[in-house]
Design a protein around this motif. Sequence first.
Motif, mmCIF file in Angstrom:
data_model
loop_
_atom_site.group_PDB
_atom_site.id
_atom_site.type_symbol
_atom_site.label_atom_id
_atom_site.label_comp_id
_atom_site.label_asym_id
_atom_site.label_seq_id
_atom_site.Cartn_x
_atom_site.Cartn_y
_atom_site.Cartn_z
ATOM 1 N N UNK A 13 29.158 30.496 75.529
ATOM 2 C CA UNK A 13 27.664 29.858 75.960
ATOM 3 C C UNK A 13 26.379 30.349 75.225
ATOM 4 N N UNK A 14 24.836 29.968 75.514
ATOM 5 C CA UNK A 14 24.199 30.115 74.679
ATOM 6 C C UNK A 14 22.996 30.527 75.370
ATOM 7 N N UNK A 15 22.877 30.296 76.682
ATOM 8 C CA UNK A 15 21.671 30.889 77.415
ATOM 9 C C UNK A 15 21.774 31.625 78.581
ATOM 10 N N UNK A 16 21.509 32.809 78.667
ATOM 11 C CA UNK A 16 21.342 33.628 80.518
ATOM 12 C C UNK A 16 20.502 32.748 80.616
ATOM 13 N N UNK A 53 24.222 36.824 72.528
ATOM 14 C CA UNK A 53 24.819 37.091 71.601
ATOM 15 C C UNK A 53 24.686 35.578 70.754
ATOM 16 N N UNK A 54 25.722 35.174 71.043
ATOM 17 C CA UNK A 54 25.963 33.524 70.844
ATOM 18 C C UNK A 54 25.039 33.519 69.920
ATOM 19 N N UNK A 55 23.984 32.347 71.347
ATOM 20 C CA UNK A 55 22.524 31.918 70.972
ATOM 21 C C UNK A 55 22.027 32.682 69.899
ATOM 22 N N UNK A 56 21.741 34.053 69.689
ATOM 23 C CA UNK A 56 20.993 34.489 69.319
ATOM 24 C C UNK A 56 21.287 34.046 67.129
ATOM 25 N N UNK A 57 23.121 34.286 67.159
ATOM 26 C CA UNK A 57 23.660 33.832 65.307
ATOM 27 C C UNK A 57 23.095 32.096 65.856
#
Length: 302
Positions: free
Chosen positions: A46-49, A59-63
């Motif tokens: 998941x890239x967004x909450x 965290x994956x989205x920030x990376x």
Amino acid sequence: MEIRQLQHFVSVAEEQHFTRAAARLMVSQSGLSASIRALERELQAPLFVRTTRTVTLTEAGRALLVEAERILAQERAAREAVAAVQGVLRGTLTLGAEQCIAGVNVAGLLAAFRRRHPQVEIRLRQWGSAALAEQVAAGRLDMAFAYGTEADPEHLRSVALTSEPMTVLSHPDHALAASGAAPAPCDLGEEVFVDFHPDWGPRRVTDAAFAMLGVRRTVALEVNDVHSLLDLVGEGLGVAVVPRHFESKRPSLYATPLKETGGVVYETAALLPVPEATSPAAKALMALLEEETHGAHIDAGD
């Protein structure tokens, strides 16, 4: 993974809202949501909450955001490089600069650039040097004029422009003016200081000079623009340690060199991405800067 998906992802990350991002991209919200879901399935993360009001990066989205911005900057640079080969320099020059940077007259340089390359849109952003370096490394800025920070060789390079010693500014009635002697950091430990935020170049130089000698100082008045700093010093509310060229901005203040700095000086530089990621517009601006510096000295901007 497609460029279009990365553009969608970055827009949602910046807007923190699917509806606003869809409007900015001029796509349907359902289409944008489907694009993001496909990207999440491909990356298996998941890239967004998502909430009813906003979306935030995981965290994956920030990376991914760091790399996505860099990829998009390189893709834009590639397109503009092809146009440049065809004899037309177009696109956008997004430049960052710290206020009153030494070694380059930013306004004059941009005016000359616009005359030479009228089809390039110019965008200017002002931040402190630390933020500017991060923005260039991330691909959000084509280049920046800033304090000469240590470059990350994988994502950032630094081209030196000039260096100068630091000066202490005070009210003309201050004891420094009466003594007439150039002070060292150890002589100023009891002073109240006016200074910039910690990521500004002059603040970083001053902090380094005092820390080198183990001298603690109190920055009671912290500002984010040059004229506020000069006004506060002019009212006798504190002293300031600034690059030497600041002296000419307020001649009514008393100025004296700061000695015993251990070789610490204020160095300014052009911060650029690595060569393969540098846009044609940034290269053209640097070429123009080199022409100007060979022809005449470029004074610090106001």
